[in-house]
Write an enzyme that holds these catalytic residues in place. Sequence first.
Site, PDB file in Angstrom:
ATOM      1  N   ALA A  40      -5.579  10.700   7.677  1.00 19.08           N
ATOM      2  CA  ALA A  40      -4.581  10.782   7.021  1.00 19.08           C
ATOM      3  C   ALA A  40      -3.142  10.952   8.196  1.00 19.08           C
ATOM      4  O   ALA A  40      -2.261  10.312   8.083  1.00 19.08           O
ATOM      5  CB  ALA A  40      -4.361  11.790   5.921  1.00 19.08           C
TER       6      ALA A  40
ATOM      7  N   GLY B 167       0.949  -1.223   0.048  1.00 15.42           N
ATOM      8  CA  GLY B 167      -0.056   0.019  -0.102  1.00 15.42           C
ATOM      9  C   GLY B 167       0.664   1.389   0.082  1.00 15.42           C
ATOM     10  O   GLY B 167       1.873   1.444   0.851  1.00 15.42           O
TER      11      GLY B 167
ATOM     12  N   GLY C 125      -0.242   4.390   0.311  1.00 18.26           N
ATOM     13  CA  GLY C 125      -0.955   5.577   0.791  1.00 18.26           C
ATOM     14  C   GLY C 125      -0.172   6.325   1.814  1.00 18.26           C
ATOM     15  O   GLY C 125       1.172   6.186   1.848  1.00 18.26           O
TER      16      GLY C 125
ATOM     17  N   GLU D 265     -18.487  17.924   2.860  1.00 20.03           N
ATOM     18  CA  GLU D 265     -17.893  18.538   1.618  1.00 20.03           C
ATOM     19  C   GLU D 265     -18.385  18.453   0.380  1.00 20.03           C
ATOM     20  O   GLU D 265     -18.590  19.389  -0.365  1.00 20.03           O
ATOM     21  CB  GLU D 265     -16.488  17.926   1.526  1.00 20.03           C
ATOM     22  CG  GLU D 265     -15.550  18.606   2.919  1.00 20.03           C
ATOM     23  CD  GLU D 265     -14.417  17.643   3.003  1.00 20.03           C
ATOM     24  OE1 GLU D 265     -13.476  18.107   3.852  1.00 20.03           O
ATOM     25  OE2 GLU D 265     -14.132  16.665   2.667  1.00 20.03           O
TER      26      GLU D 265
ATOM     27  N   GLY E 252       0.369   5.991   5.035  1.00 22.69           N
ATOM     28  CA  GLY E 252       0.890   5.055   6.044  1.00 22.69           C
ATOM     29  C   GLY E 252       2.226   4.170   5.319  1.00 22.69           C
ATOM     30  O   GLY E 252       3.271   4.493   5.854  1.00 22.69           O
TER      31      GLY E 252
END
Lengths: 435, 435
Positions: free
Chosen positions: A322, A18, A20, A177, A22
Site C-alpha cells: 500500500a 481504480g 485503491g 496473519e 494508488g
Amino acid sequence: MEDSALAPDQHPHVVILGGGFGGLAVARGLAHSNARITLIDRRNHHLFQPLLYQVATAGLSAPSIAAPLRQILRGQANATVLLDEATSIDVAQRRVTLANGELKYDVLIVATGATHAYFGHDDWASYAPGLKTLDDAFTIRRRVLLAFEHAEREDDPARRQAWLNFVIVGGGATGVELAGTLAEIARHTLPREFRRADPRKANVLLVEAGPRLLPAFAPELSEKARRQLDKLGVEVRTGTAVTAIDRDGVMLGETPYPAHTVLWAAGVAASPLGRSLDAPVDRAGRVQVEPDLSLPGHPEVFVIGDLASVTQADGRPVPGVAPAAKQMGRYVAATLEARWQGRAAPPPFRYRDDGTLATIGRMAAVAQFGRLKLSGLLAWWVWLIAHIAFLIGFRNRLVVMLDWAWAYWTYARHARIVTGTDEPARRGPPSPGEQ
Amino acid sequence: MEDSALAPDQHPHVVILGGGFGGLAVARGLAHSNARITLIDRRNHHLFQPLLYQVATAGLSAPSIAAPLRQILRGQANATVLLDEATSIDVAQRRVTLANGELKYDVLIVATGATHAYFGHDDWASYAPGLKTLDDAFTIRRRVLLAFEHAEREDDPARRQAWLNFVIVGGGATGVELAGTLAEIARHTLPREFRRADPRKANVLLVEAGPRLLPAFAPELSEKARRQLDKLGVEVRTGTAVTAIDRDGVMLGETPYPAHTVLWAAGVAASPLGRSLDAPVDRAGRVQVEPDLSLPGHPEVFVIGDLASVTQADGRPVPGVAPAAKQMGRYVAATLEARWQGRAAPPPFRYRDDGTLATIGRMAAVAQFGRLKLSGLLAWWVWLIAHIAFLIGFRNRLVVMLDWAWAYWTYARHARIVTGTDEPARRGPPSPGEQ
C-alpha cells in the site's frame, strides 16, 4: 515534454481506473490542478486492504475498513466518481471502453491492482478462497465459522477433525496473519461455547513452498515469526508444496491432509487490464513501465500500484504494498502538475521504504525499519498504532480502536455473523447454515 | 399437571426452535432449572430486528445489531446451541426432524417467527425485497445505493428519474422507518457527492392499502406521522393498493408508477413449521394456542412469538412485536418451572404493553404509552434511549451510540458499502457493481 504545458484555461481530462491507494492518491494530488478527473471503480468503496484479514476473521465489521469513494472525494469539485468497469483500453485513440459506455481521456492512470492467482489451478478457487475483496472476506468468515458448527454436529471423530483442520496456503504477511488469528480464535474465543466438539483441538497448518515465512523480511524475523506462530499453536511447514486441493483436503507433496477449510494466500496476478495496454508485462502480468511510471511510448498513460512492475535505479523492484501505491500516485500527480506548468519533470520514481510490518497474533508481530528489526510485543504496538493512524476517516479509527480494545480484554470477536450463502459447488450435502 | 412434577435428579430435555427474542427468553429463563436445553437456529446469530432497517439503510453495520447465539448462551452450562433447521415436528412421537438428523424432546418450544408474505404474488419477491434477515438488509442496501449510481450514469431524464423513484409498500412501522430514512439519505447524505444526477430529485413514495399509517397506533399519531413524513419529503398514499410489481415499477390501482427500487414492508406470514403441528392456524398461518401458550392437547409443546396467535381474556390479540415474544418466553419458562416443582400453574398469559414506538427520521418519531401519546423530538429521544437500552451487549450499545452521534452531526451513513451480488433475474443489463 515541455510542449504539453497547458494554457491556464485548459482542463485536461484525467481518467483514473481504480479507487485503491494508488488511484486515490492521484485524484487527491490533483485536487488543486486544472484537471477534470474521472475516477472509475467497479466497487463503490475504497478498501483498507491491510486490515481485510480482520474482517475475514470476524474481528472487524466491513464498514470499519471501507469508505464510499464518493464520500472521500465529495469535497473535491474537479473529481467525479463513476461506478463502472473498464473492459479495454485503446491507447492509440485515447479511449477506455467501459461495461456501460466509453470515455475519452487526455491522461490515463491505470491502477486496477492485482487479484489472487492459482498458478494455473483455477479449479482450486472454489475450495480455497483468497482474500482481496470484502466479499472474499465474508466467504472466509462464513467458512471458518461454519466449520466449527459442522464439527459440533459431527459424531465421527475423523470427520469431526477434518472440520477442525485449517490449512493456509502461502507464508507471506496475509498467510501469517490469517494463521495466527485462526489459532487465537480456536484457543481463546470459542472453547467455552461448544459442548461436543472442542475448538482447542483445531489444527492450523501454514504451508509455504519457499524456504521461509515472510520472504519480504530479514531472515531472522522470519525465524521470529515462526517461533511466535509456534507459541500460538500454528503448525508451520516451509519448503512444502501444495499439489492438489479438493473438498476433502490438500495434498502436501504426496501426502494427503484432510481439511474442509483451506484458505489461499499464495499467488498474486496483476489485473488483466494490463495486457490490453500493448506493453511488455512480466510473468505475473504486471506492466513494465518507464522510470517515471509512464507506459513506454505513451507519456500520457501511467500504470501504478500492484499492476506496475518498476525497477529502480539501484536495480531493486518496488514491492506490491500500500505505501508504494500511495507514493506512486503522489509521484504521478506531481509529474503531471510539473508537465502542465512547463516545469522540469521530477527525477525517476524511487520507493521510500518507511518500514514493513506483519502482525502474527495477540501481542506478537514483526517489524523492519531499514536496519532496525523488532519483534514480539513492541512490534505489535508499532503495528497497532501505524494501522490505526493510516485508517481513512476519524470515525473508523475510533470504532476500530474500540473494537480492538474490546477484543483485547474479552477475546471476543464481535463480527462473528454468518451471512450469505456459499457456492453450491463447494461442498457435498448442503447444510442449513449455508442455505 | 402436578403429575409431571420432577424428581430432583430428572433432567427434562427442552428443545427450543428459534433463537429470536422468544426462544432466547425461554433458554435464559430456564438457566437455573434442571432442564437440558437444546436451542436450534438455522442462523448462528440472534438479531435485534427493531434496528434491522438501519442496516438496510447503511446507518449501522451488521455486527452492531447481531450477536452469536453461542456467545449469548456460553455461560449457561445447561444450554447447547445447534446450527440446524427443523423441517417437521412429530408431536405424537415427541420428535423433531432436522436438516441434519433428528431430536427427541420432553418439552418443545416452537419460536420460529414469521417472514414476509406477498399475498399470493410470490413473483413480486425478486422485485420488492422484504426485511427480515441480515441478508435481506444487505439486498435492500445494495439496491438503494446502486439506484443512485445507475441514475448518475443515465443520460435520459425519464430513465434517470425511474432510478430516483423509490416505492415502499406497507405503512406499518418498518415502512415508515424505511421511507423516512430514504428521504433523509436523498436530501442530506448524498447531494454533494453526485455530479450529474441530483439525489434531491429522488421521490420516496410510501403506499398503504389501509386508511392510515401505523394502524397499531392511535389515529392522531398516524396523522402526526404522516405530517412528519411530509416534512421529510416523503409522499404518502393511503387507501392505495399495489396491484402489480415488475422491474419497471408498480401499478397503483390502474396507474403505473415507474420505479426500479421497490421495498416490501406489507405482509407477514408465520413460519411454515406451524402447519406441521396438527393444530388450528389463522389466516396468516399462526398457531392458535391455549391461554397458557401450549398447543391444544399437548401441554408439553408451546408456541410463542410471532408464530403464536393468542387471544387474551379481554379478547384482545397479542401483537407480533419483540416485547411480546420476550414476555411469552419468560412466561413459558415460569410455567415449566412451576410444573416441574409441583407448584400451581401461573394465570393465563397476559401481554403487558410497555408502549409502542416508531421512528420516522431525523429527530421525529411517534410513541404511545397507554393514554400518553408523544410525537416529534421528544418521542425520538424516547425511541433512541429505549433502543440503545434493549440492545444486546455492552459493546454493541457503545458502537451504536457512537454511530448515531456521528451520523447526527455529519449526516454521514458509515455503512454505505455495496457488497454481494443481486439475483441475476432482477434487472435488465448487468451493471458492474452487481457483478
